[in-house]
Design an enzyme around this catalytic site. Structure first.
Site, PDB file in Angstrom:
ATOM      1  N   PRO G   9      -1.512   5.819  -3.701  1.00  0.00           N
ATOM      2  CA  PRO G   9      -2.818   5.180  -3.501  1.00  0.00           C
ATOM      3  C   PRO G   9      -3.984   6.155  -3.592  1.00  0.00           C
ATOM      4  O   PRO G   9      -3.871   7.319  -3.203  1.00  0.00           O
ATOM      5  CB  PRO G   9      -2.713   4.622  -2.080  1.00  0.00           C
ATOM      6  CG  PRO G   9      -1.646   5.402  -1.425  1.00  0.00           C
ATOM      7  CD  PRO G   9      -0.673   5.764  -2.504  1.00  0.00           C
ATOM      8  N   ASN G  10      -5.093   5.646  -4.107  1.00  0.00           N
ATOM      9  CA  ASN G  10      -6.373   6.349  -4.233  1.00  0.00           C
ATOM     10  C   ASN G  10      -6.367   7.391  -5.355  1.00  0.00           C
ATOM     11  O   ASN G  10      -7.439   7.926  -5.669  1.00  0.00           O
ATOM     12  CB  ASN G  10      -6.774   7.023  -2.900  1.00  0.00           C
ATOM     13  CG  ASN G  10      -7.030   6.019  -1.792  1.00  0.00           C
ATOM     14  OD1 ASN G  10      -7.868   5.121  -1.941  1.00  0.00           O
ATOM     15  ND2 ASN G  10      -6.292   6.112  -0.699  1.00  0.00           N
ATOM     16  N   ARG G  17     -14.394  11.118  -7.250  1.00  0.00           N
ATOM     17  CA  ARG G  17     -14.902  11.172  -5.870  1.00  0.00           C
ATOM     18  C   ARG G  17     -14.250  12.342  -5.112  1.00  0.00           C
ATOM     19  O   ARG G  17     -13.177  12.782  -5.478  1.00  0.00           O
ATOM     20  CB  ARG G  17     -14.566   9.868  -5.134  1.00  0.00           C
ATOM     21  CG  ARG G  17     -15.211   8.691  -5.791  1.00  0.00           C
ATOM     22  CD  ARG G  17     -15.245   7.450  -4.966  1.00  0.00           C
ATOM     23  NE  ARG G  17     -15.794   6.388  -5.802  1.00  0.00           N
ATOM     24  CZ  ARG G  17     -17.082   6.253  -6.085  1.00  0.00           C
ATOM     25  NH1 ARG G  17     -17.943   7.084  -5.555  1.00  0.00           N
ATOM     26  NH2 ARG G  17     -17.507   5.299  -6.892  1.00  0.00           N
ATOM     27  N   TYR G  22     -10.617  17.542  -4.251  1.00  0.00           N
ATOM     28  CA  TYR G  22      -9.572  17.281  -5.245  1.00  0.00           C
ATOM     29  C   TYR G  22      -9.908  17.775  -6.660  1.00  0.00           C
ATOM     30  O   TYR G  22      -9.103  17.617  -7.573  1.00  0.00           O
ATOM     31  CB  TYR G  22      -9.265  15.780  -5.296  1.00  0.00           C
ATOM     32  CG  TYR G  22      -8.718  15.235  -4.010  1.00  0.00           C
ATOM     33  CD1 TYR G  22      -7.373  15.450  -3.644  1.00  0.00           C
ATOM     34  CD2 TYR G  22      -9.514  14.525  -3.125  1.00  0.00           C
ATOM     35  CE1 TYR G  22      -6.867  14.971  -2.448  1.00  0.00           C
ATOM     36  CE2 TYR G  22      -9.015  14.030  -1.920  1.00  0.00           C
ATOM     37  CZ  TYR G  22      -7.695  14.254  -1.591  1.00  0.00           C
ATOM     38  OH  TYR G  22      -7.196  13.770  -0.413  1.00  0.00           O
ATOM     39  N   ASN G  73       4.041  11.567  -6.515  1.00  0.00           N
ATOM     40  CA  ASN G  73       2.983  11.976  -5.586  1.00  0.00           C
ATOM     41  C   ASN G  73       2.674  10.765  -4.704  1.00  0.00           C
ATOM     42  O   ASN G  73       1.914   9.886  -5.086  1.00  0.00           O
ATOM     43  CB  ASN G  73       1.726  12.400  -6.351  1.00  0.00           C
ATOM     44  CG  ASN G  73       0.611  12.806  -5.397  1.00  0.00           C
ATOM     45  OD1 ASN G  73       0.715  12.641  -4.183  1.00  0.00           O
ATOM     46  ND2 ASN G  73      -0.464  13.346  -5.952  1.00  0.00           N
ATOM     47  N   ALA G  76      -1.283   9.207   0.327  1.00  0.00           N
ATOM     48  CA  ALA G  76      -1.332   8.832   1.749  1.00  0.00           C
ATOM     49  C   ALA G  76      -0.008   8.285   2.254  1.00  0.00           C
ATOM     50  O   ALA G  76       0.324   8.441   3.435  1.00  0.00           O
ATOM     51  CB  ALA G  76      -2.435   7.802   1.978  1.00  0.00           C
ATOM     52  N   GLU G  97       8.944  15.427  -5.064  1.00  0.00           N
ATOM     53  CA  GLU G  97       7.682  15.082  -4.394  1.00  0.00           C
ATOM     54  C   GLU G  97       6.631  16.125  -4.745  1.00  0.00           C
ATOM     55  O   GLU G  97       6.869  17.320  -4.587  1.00  0.00           O
ATOM     56  CB  GLU G  97       7.924  15.049  -2.873  1.00  0.00           C
ATOM     57  CG  GLU G  97       6.702  14.687  -2.067  1.00  0.00           C
ATOM     58  CD  GLU G  97       6.960  14.719  -0.562  1.00  0.00           C
ATOM     59  OE1 GLU G  97       8.144  14.617  -0.135  1.00  0.00           O
ATOM     60  OE2 GLU G  97       5.994  14.854   0.189  1.00  0.00           O
ATOM     61  N   HIS G  99       2.303  17.271  -4.589  1.00  0.00           N
ATOM     62  CA  HIS G  99       0.978  17.080  -4.004  1.00  0.00           C
ATOM     63  C   HIS G  99      -0.024  17.995  -4.698  1.00  0.00           C
ATOM     64  O   HIS G  99       0.282  19.168  -4.935  1.00  0.00           O
ATOM     65  CB  HIS G  99       0.993  17.402  -2.507  1.00  0.00           C
ATOM     66  CG  HIS G  99       1.895  16.506  -1.740  1.00  0.00           C
ATOM     67  ND1 HIS G  99       1.554  15.215  -1.420  1.00  0.00           N
ATOM     68  CD2 HIS G  99       3.150  16.689  -1.248  1.00  0.00           C
ATOM     69  CE1 HIS G  99       2.552  14.651  -0.755  1.00  0.00           C
ATOM     70  NE2 HIS G  99       3.536  15.516  -0.646  1.00  0.00           N
ATOM     71  N   ARG G 106      -4.314  21.359   5.590  1.00  0.00           N
ATOM     72  CA  ARG G 106      -5.320  20.319   5.870  1.00  0.00           C
ATOM     73  C   ARG G 106      -5.120  19.725   7.277  1.00  0.00           C
ATOM     74  O   ARG G 106      -4.697  20.426   8.169  1.00  0.00           O
ATOM     75  CB  ARG G 106      -5.231  19.250   4.772  1.00  0.00           C
ATOM     76  CG  ARG G 106      -5.539  19.839   3.372  1.00  0.00           C
ATOM     77  CD  ARG G 106      -5.433  18.810   2.270  1.00  0.00           C
ATOM     78  NE  ARG G 106      -6.415  17.734   2.445  1.00  0.00           N
ATOM     79  CZ  ARG G 106      -6.376  16.579   1.800  1.00  0.00           C
ATOM     80  NH1 ARG G 106      -5.387  16.352   0.945  1.00  0.00           N
ATOM     81  NH2 ARG G 106      -7.299  15.669   2.001  1.00  0.00           N
TER      82      ARG G 106
END
Lengths: 150, 150, 150, 150, 150, 150, 150, 150, 150, 150, 150, 150
Positions: G9-10, G17, G22, G73, G76, G97, G99, G106
């Protein structure tokens, strides 16, 4: 309708220190903004600031009879003053908890309010607008109860 | 000024179930009350409810450009949807988190909002008034930013 | 009497993967076994599987009126879907939570069910028998309530 | 097939005290209901209640050979008796853990069962029906093992 | 010199169940091995097993005067019996805590001994040898104290 | 049979400092006592003390082939040296963890051993006797394995 | 060899943004870079982004047969989607996996991946390079398995 | 008025061991002091000590009808016996929890009473006086209830 | 471009012990594979293994000037060596943390890396491929920085 | 003998608010009851209530010399006022902590008293009787000390 | 009077790296400043830096006899080196713990010192001044002890 | 240069009570020692003690302009007064936190300072010397800032 506005510790410094976090608006500015809105809403208002937990507890004790609701920014006391929590629970008035900053986006310990569970509701993060919305909420809550009683 | 109102999961049942906890007001009533206030404040409003995290994420994604601010009741997603948190953080609009009930006076798990740290602010505990104050807060935030830009 | 059976995410794979943990019985087998028992007990049955939290929430929303009780295996959603918890709490039907495996004998995180506190009861660890007992429990609960109403 | 039913501490008071929580059914009623179902299922049954952890441990020790499965409501011992856990693990019989109430909807400490990880499965929240379903589960488990051996 | 050996709950099953974890040696074998070593060391020995916390507490109470030291495998009681802890603290004899298995390599809850803080010392992980070393430790502790008194 | 005895950090000070906690026996005394017992048991012994985690890791690495078992007092490293834990797990020798004092009756942080889960067993609380029993345990473990191989 | 690349998501907002966190690279750029490398490595590639947990679960379900490995990836969902964890565990393909950011540098809640324990491995912190290395890792894992089968 | 006094495990040793912590007063002395005060207050008294959780549970079960109130020193059971907690909750008599020592000034684990939440009240720290005050409290509670019924 | 490869404690045993967990590849094999890839990528490489935290700290200190990036498998030090964390933070080179195994699928304590928050990124779970991908990541990071500087 | 009775914050409201929790007895009633008992016991009494932590600290400071013991209901301060804890520890008088309600049966945070560890003892749950028993306890403690001195 | 100054790991880099956090002063500068003050106070000084826990442990071991006090900045070892804690406890010299930065205002893990409980005192946050004050504190502590002995 | 010294609650009792913990030096002695050193350093000093959180908050508020730095022993308030923390953060003066005792070697709750994160630094464990060093630190901090401004 009469509303008591309570400001907790260090809020007397507002606008004069840590302006990066809290902005440049002073407590006097906030009280003035609140009085303007109170006048518009036909509400009598009294504002009281203290750095003393005991003074705030005592002011809450005498509120019933004098006031119909309370708008309360407990500031640092939010996070540990169970004495204020018990006072809020004891007075049979709607108490609206307000915060200038978004306490959920700051230090971990600021995310816990010992007062919120016994408040009517909570408003945080909008600067002086938190107080103004708090006043509107208080008016609404009193009106609602009056409606129930009527 | 245009404001998007987002309602999270189960809010479509409002007023028809668990009325002891959430009252008898329906989501339609809330939207009507919001439209009335929006009209009064000169704000264009769109209301959107979904039980789907993905639908809410996507609605947030398309909000910039269409809206100036968001009033968001994430309901159950408040407590675990990091996808919604990231979406709120990603859209560069003020997002006001609202709750009908005082989440701090309910079950322990409802006291943690994963969204609050990235919202502009939070309003909880006032029933439909939480939304109305949220709309006022959103209008104020947009005005403030506009003032900064001006 | 009508009972809705809900299967949560990944259960569509049952019997085809990780057969060491979940056995070789398929979801179709389970549904067939449930229909057999339903017929024996004089119960109308509908079975619904989804990987979507929103679809399960929505199916629960429409259950009242159509069904008298729900047998629900929330699978992975057991451990974090507060949206499903709120949906279970909102529908005024008895909901029986079932699990194929003994979730208390697996990973630590599987020992916490966010749904159990609002379910009527929970059955775990008996494979397809968990569902069959769940159906019996649902029938019993509906009968008991009917007895109370009668 | 022979099944042992074990009732833990304070269950001898059932139906005579705290009827608001546990209902008015007595332990004798439960045993009678179990015997009826046992007869129906062709199962020999023995019921045993004790307030003594040691007596329950010892009763479990002698179960193999005498019984094919155990239905066990450990009551308060659920939450701390590792001695009973070890006894359940030691006897090579399927043990079905049952609870009258939904332990997940009560005090926090009742949500942890030290016995569940070594039981075959768990059934909670259905009153006397928890026991009846537990007996059915036990019968099913023994049958399944017999099938494997056959 | 006289030494009391106490065996906690479920140890009577030793060698007959869960032999994969605890081996095939029986409690009788252990007691025989202990008596052999006791004879070699010139020690009088009594061995006592119970599944009852109260019986073990009471046996500890009567140990002073009859025995000079205790070798104690509290088994499951290790992890929660504060009654046994208090009994160990109360008797003014050296108590050596022993475990057949390496409790630190098993389930998390087995890593905490409520008795160890008041025992003289602890020996774990060596099977029957844990007991034999425990007897040697007890003899050493008594001798040391005797030396101090002399 | 050959056994390596490893002493961890600060043990070189034994008998010269904090004699209230650790007694007046020196490390040389302990080694002498161990050599005496080793002679009695027909065991070749080497003792090695270091304040360096790396030196202890390396000594463990070279032990297989040279020694049949290890008696190890990791002292302060007990509580945090995962490097030593991994070294103990890597060498395919029985490692007996020993402690002079009863670590379970001291500061909270001393109750956790990161090494114990991969050791063969643990002996604590008996002063120099902890080492002597450790040597006996090591001999027993090697003999047992030899028996299995024979 | 065929590899499925899943974006959570996102990630569709990438490059448009929160570019401070990012970067300015878009998801299309990443997919292009992945296709280039796939071509170089002789791998067929499909890329799929969704904000919907259910869509990702379902895409994983259909991957076996169509693909030999997955580069995923979860964004969230990394931190709470046990449904995706179970899907990853269920499909018998190597899942890598990845990222973009160093999630360990973070917020605290980003340090826990519920998916990592069932993934083949994890790569984080290298921006688009995380994906490219993830593709190489996937190719390597498939080759290794093929080698084992050959 | 009739009052039952219950003494938990190890209290039979009172005055003979650990006199540094518990003083030199014996359980017989305490019972004598209680009988003197009972005579003065016109109360019939029975005192019962047991090291057995089951015996205490059973004594509580038979108290209603025979007694009007209970003074209970659960000793070590205070901290873990949920069986006793449930027995206290089940008997519909006022139960006054007493402790000889100030449990809040001792080990951390002694600060948690699983029984206190269902007791009428708690008295700790005054030695034999804790019992005497407990008897007075029990008399007062019974009188109060009698007053309510009258 | 020059890259330093650092291997932490116990990695010198690779391929010779615990081959069930770590495989049969030796550290020499890994270094050889790394040199091959380095040659292919035009990178100068130095490999250094130590069981000593201090030696690794010191090697990191001297890396700037000699090397452009570091590939670092801290092994056991991953989980507690804040000294290495501070060294990684102090040297102004990109440091890529690599692990042979999927540390997130092993013991709980292996899931926390004290070094990851200050590393550039992390790669785990791919055996020797973790190192090879780490080298590629390092090369990429250096190239990116060079690009920024250029 | 002289005894000081201290009442903490909000207790001035007693009997006028939250009568459902605290009953209808007022602080004046309590003080009258205490004076009656004091007269009976031949004790001089002074009662002092304050909402101010500082006032209570200061009143404690001046108590030695003026009083022989203190009966103290710290109310909300019980749970966080380390200043009062330090004051209680500093004055060399027996301080008896009393609570009207059973604090162990209320909110979680009320179960922790920061003052109890340094008080002589604690009495909770008996309403005004808690104070009366507290006065008796104080008299007893002073008499006991006098006896020791005599 | 002779004082040993110990510098822990990575402090050799001081002034050359991470100057934003630690400033531009070098370790040589600090030592020079310390020698100046030592001269002024009539103290003999030796400064020793090491990245090796073992070297620091050993340096502490040899301090008694050579020095009267120690000023120690354990740097990263502050937070986990129980070996250094035990060494500090073992040497019978006053040890003053110093930190350049305010460790309580940095990462959470830096707030815990395993060494502080056994140090004489701690000074943190004043840069080089922390050392200078530490030297003064050491001198004062030695003088005080000398006074006691005199 | 002007420095304000603030003493928190109960410090007025210093030297008169609990002399075993805090020594026999009185607050007047400390102030005298501080004035002597202030004179030597050419600093104007004012000392203020209060048991009132509010009084300390208010004294801090008026410090800017009157003083250049603050030496503050918050005593019990150290551990919970967020009001004082906020006041320290608000005044733009260097605040040096001092403690007479080594708070890290006492009760667990004394190890957490809510004030330290916003203080300039902290000095603990040296008795009156903590204050004297604190004054030196304050002077140094003011000089440093003056140097920056110059």
């Amino acid at each position: 309708m009469r509303v008591l506005v309570l400001h907790g510790p260090n809020l007397n410094l507002l606008g004069t220190r840590e302006t990066g976090v809290y902005g440049t608006i002073t407590l006097e500015d906030i009280d003035a903004r609140l009085h303007d809105l109170a006048a518009e809403l036909g509400v009598e208002l009294e504002c009281f600031q203290s750095n003393s937990e005991a003074a705030l507890v005592s002011r809450l004790h005498t509120a019933p009879g004098q006031f119909d609701a309370v708008v309360f920014n407990p500031a640092a006391f939010t996070h540990y003053s169970i004495a204020l929590r018990d006072a809020v629970a004891a007075v049979e008035l709607p108490v609206v908890e307000v915060h200038l900053t978004n306490v959920y986006g700051r230090e971990e310990f600021r995310r816990r309010s010992v007062i919120a569970p016994v408040a009517a509701g909570q408003i945080s993060g909008f600067g002086v607008t938190s107080y103004l919305l708090g006043l509107r909420a208080a008016v609404e809550l009193v009106g609602r109860e009056a409606g129930v009683r009527a």
